[in-house]
Design a protein around this motif. Structure first.
Motif, short mmCIF file in Angstrom:
data_model
loop_
_atom_site.label_atom_id
_atom_site.label_comp_id
_atom_site.label_asym_id
_atom_site.label_seq_id
_atom_site.Cartn_x
_atom_site.Cartn_y
_atom_site.Cartn_z
N LYS A 184 -56.55 6.52 -17.86
CA LYS A 184 -57.68 6.23 -18.74
C LYS A 184 -57.77 4.73 -19.04
O LYS A 184 -58.86 4.14 -19.01
CB LYS A 184 -57.53 7.02 -20.03
CG LYS A 184 -58.58 6.72 -21.10
CD LYS A 184 -58.38 7.61 -22.30
CE LYS A 184 -59.29 7.21 -23.46
NZ LYS A 184 -58.91 5.92 -24.04
N GLN A 185 -56.62 4.11 -19.32
CA GLN A 185 -56.61 2.68 -19.61
C GLN A 185 -57.04 1.87 -18.38
O GLN A 185 -57.78 0.88 -18.51
CB GLN A 185 -55.22 2.25 -20.07
CG GLN A 185 -54.81 2.83 -21.42
CD GLN A 185 -53.41 2.42 -21.82
OE1 GLN A 185 -52.74 1.66 -21.12
NE2 GLN A 185 -52.94 2.93 -22.95
N GLU B 118 -60.77 2.16 -18.04
CA GLU B 118 -61.45 1.35 -19.06
C GLU B 118 -61.46 -0.12 -18.65
O GLU B 118 -62.46 -0.83 -18.85
CB GLU B 118 -60.75 1.51 -20.41
CG GLU B 118 -61.00 2.87 -21.05
CD GLU B 118 -60.25 3.04 -22.35
OE1 GLU B 118 -59.37 2.19 -22.64
OE2 GLU B 118 -60.52 4.01 -23.09
N LYS B 119 -60.36 -0.60 -18.06
CA LYS B 119 -60.32 -2.00 -17.60
C LYS B 119 -61.32 -2.22 -16.47
O LYS B 119 -62.02 -3.23 -16.42
CB LYS B 119 -58.91 -2.35 -17.13
CG LYS B 119 -57.88 -2.42 -18.25
CD LYS B 119 -56.51 -2.77 -17.71
CE LYS B 119 -55.48 -2.83 -18.83
NZ LYS B 119 -54.11 -3.15 -18.32
N ALA C 34 -64.78 -2.33 -17.87
CA ALA C 34 -65.02 -3.60 -18.55
C ALA C 34 -65.34 -4.71 -17.56
O ALA C 34 -66.23 -5.54 -17.78
CB ALA C 34 -63.81 -3.97 -19.40
#
Length: 243
Positions: free
Chosen positions: A90-91, A94-95, A98
């Motif tokens: 998930k992280q 998200e990166k 972005a």
């Protein structure tokens, strides 16, 4: 017969009471018992903690009612590990999102602008380097109060006060050479005109403003050429699309 003690008073034997010794012994015994009780209490608590840890570890390693893709029961430790893997994915996503949003927010489509620049370039011009740099400009901006974050108002005019500040802005820097054309002239003016005339390149002019050209006559592999550096202020701001 009368006996007279001729010793001075400070040297005469004094009868001492055993009460202080008894009290000291009682205090010592009570202190020793307190230490033993405290040690036993800590030992009992440590045993309880070890037991709780063992029970939690068994529960952690015991199968749950959940099953994996193979139909096997998953232990609680497996659930935690799977959650950590999913959280890491998930992280990472998200990166990536972005980064994609940052790329999309810059509405300068460089592929289109470079293609347009190629069409605006005369045949006797070739480029040595095209890059984006940053330069500092002095600009007049509204003065902001550092404490309140609001504009500072002039008490006389009731208007916001202005101040000079250094602002960094992106610059499109184009470096290249001009060789003799059909008429034997090494002129950079056709390229400058093509990139600054709204009728010839309205899309390019909306995004880039020519600042100052740098021109010098030199040689390249024994041929006389004119070297130039054109600097364009990038007017397009991220998030603002030029129509």
């Amino acid at each position: 017969m009368i006996r007279i003690n001729l010793l001075p008073e400070q040297f005469r034997p004094v009868k001492k009471s055993i009460l202080p010794y008894f009290l000291a012994m009682v205090v010592f015994v009570l202190g020793l018992l307190s230490i033993v009780f405290f040690y036993l209490s800590l030992h009992q608590k440590s045993i309880q903690l070890v037991t709780q840890k063992s029970n939690l570890q068994k529960e952690y390693d015991s199968p749950t009612e959940l099953k994996n893709e193979d139909g096997e029961f998953i232990t609680l430790s497996g659930v935690v590990n799977e959650y950590r893997k999913l959280d890491k994915k998930k992280q990472d996503l998200e990166k990536r999102v972005a980064v994609i949003q940052e790329i999309l927010s810059d509405r300068i489509i460089w592929s289109e602008n470079l293609f347009l620049l190629a069409n605006l370039t005369p045949e006797n011009v070739w480029y040595d380097r095209i890059r984006v740099t940053w330069q500092t400009f002095r600009e007049k901006v509204i003065k902001i109060d550092q404490k309140t974050g609001k504009p500072v108002i002039d008490p006389k005019t009731k208007e916001p006060q202005f101040e000079q500040k250094s602002v960094k802005k992106p610059i499109l820097e184009i470096t290249g050479y001009v060789i003799s054309g059909e008429q034997g002239e090494r002129q950079i003016s056709p390229l400058i005109e093509n990139t600054t005339d709204p009728e010839k390149a309205s899309y390019f002019v909306k995004q880039f403003t020519l600042l100052r050209p740098k021109i010098e006559d030199t040689e390249f592999n024994g041929f006389s050429v004119r070297k130039f550096t054109l600097e364009y202020l990038i007017e397009a701001k991220p998030g603002v699309k030029n129509d």
